[in-house]
Design an enzyme around this catalytic site. Structure first.
Site, PDB file in Angstrom:
ATOM      1  N   ASP A 159       0.864  -1.189   0.000  1.00 32.76           N
ATOM      2  CA  ASP A 159       0.000   0.000   0.000  1.00 32.76           C
ATOM      3  C   ASP A 159       0.896   1.234   0.000  1.00 32.76           C
ATOM      4  OD1 ASP A 159      -2.461   1.529   0.245  1.00 32.76           O
ATOM      5  OD2 ASP A 159      -1.903   1.898   2.329  1.00 32.76           O
ATOM      6  N   SER A 160       0.288   2.377  -0.247  1.00 26.90           N
ATOM      7  CA  SER A 160       1.034   3.637  -0.204  1.00 26.90           C
ATOM      8  C   SER A 160       1.472   3.978   1.221  1.00 26.90           C
ATOM      9  CB  SER A 160       0.150   4.769  -0.719  1.00 26.90           C
ATOM     10  OG  SER A 160      -0.944   4.940   0.157  1.00 26.90           O
ATOM     11  N   TYR A 162      -0.634   8.599  -2.208  1.00 21.24           N
ATOM     12  CA  TYR A 162      -0.533   8.436  -3.659  1.00 21.24           C
ATOM     13  C   TYR A 162      -1.727   9.099  -4.355  1.00 21.24           C
ATOM     14  CZ  TYR A 162       3.049   4.646  -3.380  1.00 21.24           C
ATOM     15  OH  TYR A 162       4.180   3.899  -3.187  1.00 21.24           O
ATOM     16  N   GLY A 163      -2.835   9.205  -3.626  1.00 21.93           N
ATOM     17  CA  GLY A 163      -4.107   9.664  -4.220  1.00 21.93           C
ATOM     18  C   GLY A 163      -4.029  10.932  -5.063  1.00 21.93           C
ATOM     19  N   CYS A 197      -4.531  -1.603  -1.949  1.00 23.74           N
ATOM     20  CA  CYS A 197      -4.683  -0.166  -2.225  1.00 23.74           C
ATOM     21  C   CYS A 197      -5.588  -0.027  -3.447  1.00 23.74           C
ATOM     22  CB  CYS A 197      -3.304   0.415  -2.514  1.00 23.74           C
ATOM     23  SG  CYS A 197      -3.338   2.141  -3.039  1.00 23.74           S
ATOM     24  N   ASN A 198      -6.670   0.696  -3.283  1.00 18.92           N
ATOM     25  CA  ASN A 198      -7.602   0.886  -4.408  1.00 18.92           C
ATOM     26  C   ASN A 198      -7.012   1.794  -5.480  1.00 18.92           C
ATOM     27  OD1 ASN A 198     -10.519  -0.190  -3.502  1.00 18.92           O
ATOM     28  ND2 ASN A 198      -9.368   0.531  -1.742  1.00 18.92           N
ATOM     29  N   THR A 199      -6.258   2.805  -5.044  1.00 17.75           N
ATOM     30  CA  THR A 199      -5.661   3.762  -5.983  1.00 17.75           C
ATOM     31  C   THR A 199      -4.766   3.024  -6.976  1.00 17.75           C
ATOM     32  OG1 THR A 199      -5.769   5.436  -4.256  1.00 17.75           O
ATOM     33  CG2 THR A 199      -4.251   5.869  -6.067  1.00 17.75           C
ATOM     34  N   GLU A 205      -2.784   8.831   8.426  1.00 19.20           N
ATOM     35  CA  GLU A 205      -1.322   8.658   8.530  1.00 19.20           C
ATOM     36  C   GLU A 205      -0.788   9.470   9.718  1.00 19.20           C
ATOM     37  OE1 GLU A 205       0.991   6.855   6.788  1.00 19.20           O
ATOM     38  OE2 GLU A 205      -0.425   5.915   5.391  1.00 19.20           O
ATOM     39  N   CYS A 230     -11.059   2.949  -0.203  1.00 20.59           N
ATOM     40  CA  CYS A 230      -9.662   3.286   0.089  1.00 20.59           C
ATOM     41  C   CYS A 230      -9.342   2.520   1.357  1.00 20.59           C
ATOM     42  CB  CYS A 230      -9.480   4.778   0.322  1.00 20.59           C
ATOM     43  SG  CYS A 230      -7.847   5.183   0.999  1.00 20.59           S
ATOM     44  N   THR A 231      -8.226   1.806   1.356  1.00 21.31           N
ATOM     45  CA  THR A 231      -7.938   0.904   2.478  1.00 21.31           C
ATOM     46  C   THR A 231      -7.561   1.641   3.764  1.00 21.31           C
ATOM     47  OG1 THR A 231      -5.663   0.665   1.668  1.00 21.31           O
ATOM     48  CG2 THR A 231      -7.278  -0.977   0.948  1.00 21.31           C
ATOM     49  N   HIS A 232      -7.312   2.943   3.662  1.00 21.85           N
ATOM     50  CA  HIS A 232      -7.076   3.715   4.891  1.00 21.85           C
ATOM     51  C   HIS A 232      -8.372   3.926   5.677  1.00 21.85           C
ATOM     52  CE1 HIS A 232      -3.168   4.799   3.134  1.00 21.85           C
ATOM     53  NE2 HIS A 232      -2.837   5.369   4.276  1.00 21.85           N
TER      54      HIS A 232
HETATM   55  N1  DGL Z   1      -4.834   3.250   0.743  1.00 23.49           N
HETATM   56  C1  DGL Z   1      -4.930   3.709  -0.564  1.00 23.49           C
HETATM   57  C2  DGL Z   1      -6.178   3.316  -1.307  1.00 23.49           C
HETATM   58  O1  DGL Z   1      -6.765   2.321  -1.004  1.00 23.49           O
HETATM   59  C3  DGL Z   1      -4.280   4.958  -1.046  1.00 23.49           C
HETATM   60  C4  DGL Z   1      -4.202   6.151  -0.212  1.00 23.49           C
HETATM   61  C5  DGL Z   1      -3.324   7.209  -0.813  1.00 23.49           C
HETATM   62  O2  DGL Z   1      -2.115   7.024  -0.798  1.00 23.49           O
HETATM   63  O3  DGL Z   1      -3.834   8.217  -1.293  1.00 23.49           O
HETATM   64  O4  DGL Z   1      -6.565   3.988  -2.223  1.00 23.49           O
END
Ligand code: DGL
Length: 264
Positions: free
Chosen positions: A11-12, A43-44, A74-76, A152, A184-186
């Protein structure tokens, strides 16, 4: 490919730990190597070229560690196209589930909200997947750029999180959604705050377990499932290992994890 090789998860940042939790529950005998790119999260808001370069570096690192499967937690990154991330590596790559069946079975009104990063929302991938399965559904995507930096930054339960959740909930409440997917996994780290804001009328879905089941099926299909032993967890970050370890402690037994800083 060796059955006793580890499974890579990436993941990011810390978000994919919410998926690692489900992977560990679904696959207790497997060893996992998690890489969270905490030095370069989020990363978004980044460009596709940059995000592709970063994920390529993480996948190469995991390949060097001899993994038998990689889970893109990570979905992104998943919306970039899992096959295009694979490069020339022999192992399979499993991306995040879009949770289409989960949302369609949970939603009575077929009014579905999607919370995700700007990158994921701009891709239109979740809306398209839901509409492909049910053209009568109404899908309301909402980018939530404030969430990842707050998570984060360990701002759990803070006023800033509550305000951001309230802000992003406004349009979806006006649209009358009855189901919301956290793409988004966060975001599962602030799921309670999100559920509180929407109230009991809205079902909030986290597709992490569905993703873990897809990873399990991919291993089983290749005859790579381990059937004995207790799996180990190696949790790596590209910066701020102590912070990562604290956040990991929210979803994983900290004493069972080996935390490490890695250079990509
Ligand atoms: N956890 C990530 C996701 O599922 C990305 C979050 C990010 O870095 O913007 O999209």
């Amino acid at each position: 490919m060796q059955k006793n090789a580890p499974v890579g998860v990436l993941d990011s940042g810390v978000g994919g730990l919410s998926v690692l939790k489900c992977l560990r529950a679904a696959l207790p005998q497997e060893d996992f190597i998690y890489v969270g790119d905490t030095a370069r999260t989020p990363y978004g808001p980044r460009s596709e070229a940059e995000v592709r370069r970063f994920v390529g570096e993480i996948i190469d690192y995991l390949a060097g560690r001899g993994v038998k499967l990689v889970v893109i937690a990570c979905n992104t990154l998943t919306v970039l196209g899992v096959e295009t991330l694979k490069g020339s590596h022999a192992f399979e790559i499993v991306g995040m589930s879009k949770g289409v069946q989960l949302v369609l079975s949970a939603s009575k009104k077929k009014k579905i909200g999607v919370f995700a990063t700007e990158f994921t929302i701009n891709s239109g991938a979740h809306k398209a997947a839901i509409l492909e399965a049910d053209a009568t559904a109404e899908v309301y995507p909402q980018a939530c750029p404030k969430f990842v930096p707050l998570i984060e930054g360990e701002q759990f339960g803070s006023g800033a999180v509550k305000e951001a959740v309230a802000e992003y909930a406004v349009p979806l409440k006006a649209d009358g959604i009855d189901t919301l997917i956290l793409s988004c996994t966060h975001y599962p780290f602030i799921q309670k705050e999100i559920e509180r804001e929407f109230g009991g009328e809205v079902t909030v879905i986290d597709p992490a377990d569905a993703t873990a089941q897809e990873a399990k099926a991919a291993l089983a299909a290749q005859g790579l499932l381990r059937s004995e032993g207790a799996g180990c967890l190696e949790v790596c970050f590209t910066a701020d290992v102590e912070r990562g370890a604290r956040i990991a402690g929210r979803v994983l037994p900290q004493d069972k994890c080996r935390f490490k800083e890695v250079k990509l």
